[in-house]
Enzyme design. Sequence first.
Site, mmCIF file in Angstrom:
data_model
loop_
_atom_site.group_PDB
_atom_site.id
_atom_site.type_symbol
_atom_site.label_atom_id
_atom_site.label_comp_id
_atom_site.label_asym_id
_atom_site.label_seq_id
_atom_site.Cartn_x
_atom_site.Cartn_y
_atom_site.Cartn_z
ATOM 1 N N GLU A 116 55.872 0.210 -61.645
ATOM 2 C CA GLU A 116 56.180 -0.306 -60.313
ATOM 3 C C GLU A 116 56.492 -1.800 -60.351
ATOM 4 O OE1 GLU A 116 53.845 3.443 -59.820
ATOM 5 O OE2 GLU A 116 53.628 1.628 -61.050
ATOM 6 N N HIS A 160 44.769 7.932 -54.071
ATOM 7 C CA HIS A 160 45.991 8.469 -53.480
ATOM 8 C C HIS A 160 45.845 8.783 -51.992
ATOM 9 C CE1 HIS A 160 46.131 9.575 -57.783
ATOM 10 N NE2 HIS A 160 47.439 9.445 -57.684
#
Length: 342
Positions: A64, A133
Amino acid sequence: MQEKKRKLTIAKAMAEAISLDMRASDDVLVMGEDIGKLGGVFGNTLGLLDEFGPERVRDTPISETGFIGTAVGMAAAGMRPVVELMFVDFFGVCMDAIYSLAAKQSYFSGGNVTCPMVLMTSVGGGYGDAGQHSQTLYATFGHLPGMKVVIPSNAYDAKGMMAAAIADPNPVIFMYHKALQGMGWLGTVQRSITHVPEGHYTVPLDKAEVVRAGGDITLVGLGHTVHVALDAAAALEAKGIDAEVIDLRSIAPLDRETLLASVAKTGAVLSVDDDYHSYGVGAEIIATVAESDKVRLKAPPKRISYPDIPVPFAPEMEHAVLPNSDKVVSAVWAMLEARAHV
């Protein structure tokens, strides 16, 4: 001729908005993990690879920091990248690129270098995915100046807001809630699947919407909690309480005018938020109301949110602390019980 009604999920609406802008301009491209052949874990880029090819729909390595930093550079050079951070929880490894670079680029350059970049990312729990998550983290991003932070509650808004985000000269954090995406394995709130016009249109990124009119109390939600508030409003109607429901759509900027106009009418406000409790959206809603000299409250404002704990893995524990309509009904009833019995 009246346009034929067609209902789309938020995922399909987002993909359609992106495809329209990609057809209109070669400057628009998409990057992220599994966004090519797979079409994105949450379906936001389905069909784009087949139409536009791997040059403009780029599957990236699991870095990322790398691909979001690349998107910032592309935006500085005049392109309009749409980049996906698969889960908002992963922000820690790329926050320098998001905030130190993207958000501050225009300010540090005196407005000479803008950052027309969209970072789309999934939020929300309820799936037993634990603390890695399952967060929403709205306030984490909304607190940082230089970025717009938005979240749609339905497919019509999702398409129009994505089009507006791609056109915006500022970096836009475009959050989408897993429970509203329309992916079969997640389950979807059916109210989020709405009519979506085929052509290009935009929905403002700075304007909340009153999605249910009422006169007794204002319920404020965003994303998934708009639907929690709507379910609660339907249940409250049976108790003789007429709730108004506001869909914030955006927290940065925050449409304080719509909020204050509603609370000035109802005299009571409850914020429903699935982000952490302290220093969150609910606190900002209450502060906005409390600081106004145009509002007279008949009950102290309240907020329902996620407690200040890591997200549990065990479904029984996680669902026990998530906001739901029963909690909203109980809170509203407690707030207005004395008035309701007058």
